[in-house]
Design a protein around this motif. Sequence first.
Motif, PDB file in Angstrom:
ATOM      1  N   ILE A  10       0.874  -1.178   0.000  1.00 40.96           N
ATOM      2  CA  ILE A  10       0.000   0.000   0.000  1.00 40.96           C
ATOM      3  C   ILE A  10       0.911   1.228   0.000  1.00 40.96           C
ATOM      4  O   ILE A  10       1.721   1.398   0.911  1.00 40.96           O
ATOM      5  CB  ILE A  10      -0.951   0.001   1.207  1.00 40.96           C
ATOM      6  CG1 ILE A  10      -1.838  -1.250   1.151  1.00 40.96           C
ATOM      7  CG2 ILE A  10      -1.787   1.280   1.231  1.00 40.96           C
ATOM      8  CD1 ILE A  10      -2.792  -1.398   2.308  1.00 40.96           C
ATOM      9  N   THR A  11       0.772   2.039  -1.036  1.00 40.55           N
ATOM     10  CA  THR A  11       1.617   3.219  -1.195  1.00 40.55           C
ATOM     11  C   THR A  11       0.745   4.453  -1.410  1.00 40.55           C
ATOM     12  O   THR A  11      -0.375   4.351  -1.914  1.00 40.55           O
ATOM     13  CB  THR A  11       2.562   3.053  -2.405  1.00 40.55           C
ATOM     14  OG1 THR A  11       1.782   2.783  -3.567  1.00 40.55           O
ATOM     15  CG2 THR A  11       3.534   1.903  -2.186  1.00 40.55           C
ATOM     16  N   PRO A  12       1.255   5.618  -1.026  1.00 42.13           N
ATOM     17  CA  PRO A  12       0.493   6.844  -1.272  1.00 42.13           C
ATOM     18  C   PRO A  12       0.319   7.075  -2.764  1.00 42.13           C
ATOM     19  O   PRO A  12       1.245   6.834  -3.549  1.00 42.13           O
ATOM     20  CB  PRO A  12       1.369   7.947  -0.658  1.00 42.13           C
ATOM     21  CG  PRO A  12       2.294   7.243   0.270  1.00 42.13           C
ATOM     22  CD  PRO A  12       2.495   5.871  -0.298  1.00 42.13           C
ATOM     23  N   ASP A  15      -1.516  11.983  -6.247  1.00 39.86           N
ATOM     24  CA  ASP A  15      -2.225  13.198  -5.844  1.00 39.86           C
ATOM     25  C   ASP A  15      -2.895  13.064  -4.474  1.00 39.86           C
ATOM     26  O   ASP A  15      -2.900  13.994  -3.690  1.00 39.86           O
ATOM     27  CB  ASP A  15      -3.290  13.571  -6.884  1.00 39.86           C
ATOM     28  CG  ASP A  15      -2.666  13.959  -8.220  1.00 39.86           C
ATOM     29  OD1 ASP A  15      -1.531  14.455  -8.216  1.00 39.86           O
ATOM     30  OD2 ASP A  15      -3.324  13.745  -9.254  1.00 39.86           O
ATOM     31  N   ARG A  16      -3.465  11.888  -4.228  1.00 41.09           N
ATOM     32  CA  ARG A  16      -4.189  11.669  -2.963  1.00 41.09           C
ATOM     33  C   ARG A  16      -4.457  10.184  -2.808  1.00 41.09           C
ATOM     34  O   ARG A  16      -4.257   9.394  -3.717  1.00 41.09           O
ATOM     35  CB  ARG A  16      -5.505  12.443  -2.948  1.00 41.09           C
ATOM     36  CG  ARG A  16      -6.456  12.021  -4.057  1.00 41.09           C
ATOM     37  CD  ARG A  16      -7.709  12.887  -4.070  1.00 41.09           C
ATOM     38  NE  ARG A  16      -8.502  12.629  -5.247  1.00 41.09           N
ATOM     39  CZ  ARG A  16      -9.345  11.615  -5.397  1.00 41.09           C
ATOM     40  NH1 ARG A  16      -9.522  10.761  -4.422  1.00 41.09           N
ATOM     41  NH2 ARG A  16     -10.031  11.462  -6.506  1.00 41.09           N
ATOM     42  N   GLY A  17      -4.915   9.797  -1.643  1.00 40.69           N
ATOM     43  CA  GLY A  17      -5.311   8.419  -1.398  1.00 40.69           C
ATOM     44  C   GLY A  17      -4.148   7.451  -1.386  1.00 40.69           C
ATOM     45  O   GLY A  17      -2.978   7.839  -1.315  1.00 40.69           O
ATOM     46  N   PHE A  18      -4.498   6.157  -1.444  1.00 40.99           N
ATOM     47  CA  PHE A  18      -3.529   5.081  -1.355  1.00 40.99           C
ATOM     48  C   PHE A  18      -3.821   4.019  -2.410  1.00 40.99           C
ATOM     49  O   PHE A  18      -4.974   3.698  -2.665  1.00 40.99           O
ATOM     50  CB  PHE A  18      -3.570   4.447   0.038  1.00 40.99           C
ATOM     51  CG  PHE A  18      -3.107   5.384   1.110  1.00 40.99           C
ATOM     52  CD1 PHE A  18      -1.783   5.395   1.513  1.00 40.99           C
ATOM     53  CD2 PHE A  18      -3.992   6.269   1.700  1.00 40.99           C
ATOM     54  CE1 PHE A  18      -1.348   6.272   2.492  1.00 40.99           C
ATOM     55  CE2 PHE A  18      -3.570   7.155   2.683  1.00 40.99           C
ATOM     56  CZ  PHE A  18      -2.241   7.156   3.077  1.00 40.99           C
ATOM     57  N   ILE A  19      -2.766   3.477  -2.988  1.00 38.18           N
ATOM     58  CA  ILE A  19      -2.875   2.431  -4.001  1.00 38.18           C
ATOM     59  C   ILE A  19      -2.421   1.128  -3.369  1.00 38.18           C
ATOM     60  O   ILE A  19      -1.366   1.072  -2.732  1.00 38.18           O
ATOM     61  CB  ILE A  19      -2.011   2.757  -5.226  1.00 38.18           C
ATOM     62  CG1 ILE A  19      -2.480   4.070  -5.841  1.00 38.18           C
ATOM     63  CG2 ILE A  19      -2.048   1.613  -6.243  1.00 38.18           C
ATOM     64  CD1 ILE A  19      -1.520   4.655  -6.847  1.00 38.18           C
ATOM     65  N   ALA A  20      -3.220   0.072  -3.526  1.00 36.21           N
ATOM     66  CA  ALA A  20      -2.893  -1.252  -2.989  1.00 36.21           C
ATOM     67  C   ALA A  20      -2.684  -2.222  -4.146  1.00 36.21           C
ATOM     68  O   ALA A  20      -3.520  -2.308  -5.042  1.00 36.21           O
ATOM     69  CB  ALA A  20      -4.019  -1.742  -2.085  1.00 36.21           C
ATOM     70  N   GLY A  32      -7.865   3.448  -2.375  1.00 38.02           N
ATOM     71  CA  GLY A  32      -8.710   3.914  -1.283  1.00 38.02           C
ATOM     72  C   GLY A  32      -8.369   5.351  -0.943  1.00 38.02           C
ATOM     73  O   GLY A  32      -7.207   5.760  -1.047  1.00 38.02           O
ATOM     74  N   GLU A  33      -9.353   6.117  -0.557  1.00 34.87           N
ATOM     75  CA  GLU A  33      -9.119   7.512  -0.156  1.00 34.87           C
ATOM     76  C   GLU A  33      -8.251   7.580   1.097  1.00 34.87           C
ATOM     77  O   GLU A  33      -7.468   8.507   1.261  1.00 34.87           O
ATOM     78  CB  GLU A  33     -10.452   8.228   0.092  1.00 34.87           C
ATOM     79  CG  GLU A  33     -11.262   8.494  -1.152  1.00 34.87           C
ATOM     80  CD  GLU A  33     -10.664   9.600  -2.016  1.00 34.87           C
ATOM     81  OE1 GLU A  33      -9.922  10.457  -1.500  1.00 34.87           O
ATOM     82  OE2 GLU A  33     -10.935   9.576  -3.234  1.00 34.87           O
ATOM     83  N   THR A  36      -6.993   2.895   5.563  1.00 34.88           N
ATOM     84  CA  THR A  36      -7.953   1.878   5.994  1.00 34.88           C
ATOM     85  C   THR A  36      -8.872   1.459   4.858  1.00 34.88           C
ATOM     86  O   THR A  36      -9.151   0.274   4.677  1.00 34.88           O
ATOM     87  CB  THR A  36      -8.785   2.395   7.186  1.00 34.88           C
ATOM     88  OG1 THR A  36      -7.890   2.732   8.246  1.00 34.88           O
ATOM     89  CG2 THR A  36      -9.778   1.357   7.677  1.00 34.88           C
ATOM     90  N   GLU A  37      -9.331   2.412   4.073  1.00 39.60           N
ATOM     91  CA  GLU A  37     -10.188   2.084   2.934  1.00 39.60           C
ATOM     92  C   GLU A  37      -9.424   1.245   1.913  1.00 39.60           C
ATOM     93  O   GLU A  37      -9.967   0.302   1.342  1.00 39.60           O
ATOM     94  CB  GLU A  37     -10.726   3.354   2.277  1.00 39.60           C
ATOM     95  CG  GLU A  37     -11.692   3.060   1.155  1.00 39.60           C
ATOM     96  CD  GLU A  37     -12.259   4.310   0.502  1.00 39.60           C
ATOM     97  OE1 GLU A  37     -13.169   4.149  -0.335  1.00 39.60           O
ATOM     98  OE2 GLU A  37     -11.809   5.428   0.805  1.00 39.60           O
ATOM     99  N   ALA A  38      -8.145   1.553   1.706  1.00 37.68           N
ATOM    100  CA  ALA A  38      -7.330   0.769   0.766  1.00 37.68           C
ATOM    101  C   ALA A  38      -7.197  -0.675   1.248  1.00 37.68           C
ATOM    102  O   ALA A  38      -7.273  -1.608   0.453  1.00 37.68           O
ATOM    103  CB  ALA A  38      -5.953   1.407   0.598  1.00 37.68           C
TER     104      ALA A  38
END
Length: 66
Positions: A10-12, A15-20, A32-33, A36-38
Motif C-alpha cells: 500500500i503506497t500513497p 495526488d491523494r489516497g492510497f494504491i494497494a 482507497g481515499e 484503511t479504505e485501501a
Amino acid sequence: MKRYTYTVYITPGEDRGFIATVPALPGCVTFGETYTEAVNMVEEAILCCLEGMIKDGERIPLKPLS
C-alpha cells in the motif's frame, strides 16, 4: 478450511489516497481515499481476482499460512 496469505503493498497515490497492489496476483490493484479504505478494498479485490482466476481455469498462486 485452509487460509492463505498474500503480500500487499500500500503506497500513497500521486495526488491523494492510497494504491494497494498484490504482486502474486497480476492486475490485482485497487485504490482507497484513506489507508484503511485501501486495506478494505484490497481484501475485496483479492477475492474478485481469485474468483475470476477460478472461473477462467487459471492456476491460483497459494502460500499457506503457517
